[in-house]
Motif scaffolding. Structure first.
Motif, short mmCIF file in Angstrom:
data_model
loop_
_atom_site.label_atom_id
_atom_site.label_comp_id
_atom_site.label_asym_id
_atom_site.label_seq_id
_atom_site.Cartn_x
_atom_site.Cartn_y
_atom_site.Cartn_z
N GLY A 152 18.68 14.50 40.44
CA GLY A 152 18.73 14.88 41.84
C GLY A 152 18.38 13.73 42.75
O GLY A 152 17.87 12.70 42.31
N ALA A 153 18.70 13.93 44.04
CA ALA A 153 18.37 12.93 45.05
C ALA A 153 18.06 13.66 46.34
O ALA A 153 18.63 14.71 46.61
N GLU A 154 17.14 13.09 47.12
CA GLU A 154 16.93 13.63 48.46
C GLU A 154 17.68 12.74 49.44
O GLU A 154 17.57 11.51 49.40
N ALA A 155 18.46 13.37 50.31
CA ALA A 155 19.20 12.64 51.36
C ALA A 155 18.25 12.45 52.55
O ALA A 155 17.66 13.41 53.03
N LEU A 156 18.10 11.22 52.99
CA LEU A 156 17.18 10.90 54.10
C LEU A 156 17.93 10.10 55.15
O LEU A 156 18.53 9.06 54.85
N VAL A 157 17.90 10.60 56.38
CA VAL A 157 18.69 9.95 57.44
C VAL A 157 18.09 8.61 57.85
O VAL A 157 16.86 8.44 57.85
N ILE A 175 24.97 14.76 40.52
CA ILE A 175 23.64 14.67 41.13
C ILE A 175 23.51 15.83 42.12
O ILE A 175 24.41 16.04 42.95
N CYS A 176 22.41 16.57 42.02
CA CYS A 176 22.15 17.60 43.02
C CYS A 176 21.48 16.95 44.22
O CYS A 176 20.43 16.34 44.09
N PRO A 186 30.75 21.51 44.35
CA PRO A 186 30.22 22.81 43.90
C PRO A 186 28.89 23.09 44.61
O PRO A 186 28.05 22.20 44.72
N ALA A 187 28.71 24.33 45.05
CA ALA A 187 27.50 24.69 45.79
C ALA A 187 26.23 24.43 44.98
O ALA A 187 25.17 24.15 45.53
N SER A 188 26.36 24.49 43.65
CA SER A 188 25.18 24.30 42.79
C SER A 188 24.64 22.88 42.85
O SER A 188 23.54 22.61 42.40
N LEU A 189 25.43 21.94 43.41
CA LEU A 189 24.96 20.55 43.53
C LEU A 189 24.39 20.26 44.92
O LEU A 189 24.15 19.11 45.27
N LEU A 190 24.20 21.33 45.70
CA LEU A 190 23.57 21.17 47.01
C LEU A 190 22.26 21.96 47.05
O LEU A 190 22.19 23.09 46.56
N GLU A 191 21.24 21.33 47.61
CA GLU A 191 19.95 22.00 47.80
C GLU A 191 19.53 21.77 49.25
O GLU A 191 19.84 20.73 49.82
N PHE A 192 18.87 22.75 49.83
CA PHE A 192 18.29 22.55 51.16
C PHE A 192 16.78 22.53 51.05
O PHE A 192 16.20 23.35 50.33
N ILE A 196 23.67 27.91 46.70
CA ILE A 196 22.93 26.71 47.10
C ILE A 196 21.46 26.91 46.76
O ILE A 196 20.91 28.00 46.93
N ARG A 197 20.82 25.85 46.25
CA ARG A 197 19.41 25.94 45.90
C ARG A 197 18.55 25.73 47.14
O ARG A 197 18.94 24.99 48.05
#
Ligand code: C2E
Ligand code: MG
Ligand code: MG
Ligand code: MG
Length: 286
Positions: free
Chosen positions: A57-62, A113-114, A143-149, A175-176
């Motif tokens: 996984g990864a966290e997206a950071l602006v 990667i989620c 796929p929605a399973s690769l997205l987390e909020f 979505i997770r």
């Protein structure tokens, strides 16, 4: 705004509303322009899955590639975005970019990667938010399973119908949902039952205290809190992620107590998409 800046009225204005300084107004205008001109970019910080020793996984950071000031961190502009409502457009831009990137990793490698995207409560208050997310998933072929909020505790305590409806819809879409900065907000745990949460991210305030410099007494309190959070999360079938892991000692403690994933400078700082791809290539080759 420039034509409003002459004379005493502006003096009065700034004295009445601290925070509305000239610099702030400029930054606000520049941020509006940045959204128009696509100056926002997304960095990715890996989350290491401890049992498999893999990045899943990864966290997206602006980040803001500011034309004069260079790369700016969210601390320099997120509050302004929140206060002006620009956070909704900013969040949409980050989500779009993150989904396209996650789709590329999924379809072209090196590995699926989620990607976890931070949300503002203002996004969740938009009645069409879940529909917009579906549009972005379709467009990016992710796929929605690769997205987390990542949500914060306070968002779940908002009694706004749209927020609860969006959360339910996002979960139905597959979505997770994660609770960010867990342990720092309101200590009501009732929402863990009420909302379809999959992950708790332990705030780095608790992890930092595991360091050697901290007196033994305080350290053992934080250790006890971490052990309790992990036990509670696992008994509720939640995944636990520790944020802000910087030292080997912290990692060893978290491994020993069966934390599921770790994120922090020890693994990697947030990096550009290209650098993340390289990191992933390296780690999947081993
Ligand atoms: P967050 O969601 O809790 O993200 C984690 C922050 O901790 C990131 O800061 C990350 O760089 C930092 N961090 C990670 N590992 C370590 C570590 O080992 N030590 C230390 N000291 N820090 C570490 P960053 O990127 O500056 O982001 C700050 C906050 O801005 C985020 O906190 C999140 O609340 C917000 N944010 C970032 N991107 C977005 C976005 O796209 N939308 C919204 N609404 N908020 C965002
Ligand atoms: Mg976060
Ligand atoms: Mg956090
Ligand atoms: Mg935070």
């Amino acid at each position: 705004h420039a034509k409003h800046l002459g004379g005493n009225s502006f003096q009065f204005f700034t004295e009445q509303l601290p925070g509305y300084s000239l610099e702030r107004l400029q930054l606000e205008n520049q941020l509006r322009k940045a959204l128009d001109e696509d100056q926002l970019i997304v960095y990715y910080q890996p989350k290491l899955h401890l049992a498999s020793d893999r990045i899943q996984g990864a966290e997206a950071l602006v980040r803001w590639q500011h034309p004069e000031q260079g790369l700016l961190l969210p601390g320099a502009f997120i509050d302004i975005a929140e206060e002006t409502g620009m956070i909704v457009a900013l969040g949409d831009a980050v989500l779009t970019k993150a989904c396209l990137q996650a789709s590329e990793w999924y379809h072209r490698g090196p590995a699926p990667i989620c990607v976890a995207v931070n949300l503002s409560v203002q996004q969740l208050r938009q009645s069409n938010f879940a529909a917009r997310v579906q549009q972005i998933l379709d467009h990016s072929q992710l796929p929605a399973s690769l997205l987390e909020f990542e949500l914060t505790e306070s968002m779940l305590l908002e009694h706004v119908d749209a927020v609860a409806e969006n959360i339910a819809q996002l979960q139905q879409m597959g979505i997770r949902l994660a609770i960010d900065d867990f342990g720092t907000g309101y200590s009501s745990l009732a929402y863990l039952k009420r909302f379809p949460i999959s992950t708790l991210k332990i705030d780095r305030a608790f992890i930092g205290e595991l360091e050697e410099q901290v007196p033994q007494s305080e350290r053992s309190q934080d250790a006890a809190i971490i052990r309790a959070i992990i036990a509670m999360a696992h008994s509720l079938d939640l995944i636990v992620v520790a944020e802000g892991v910087e030292h080997d000692g912290q990692l060893e403690f978290l491994k020993e107590h069966l934390c599921d994933e770790v994120q922090g400078y020890l693994i990697s700082r947030p990096v550009s998409a290209a650098d993340f791809t390289a990191l992933l290539t390296e780690s999947t080759e081993v």
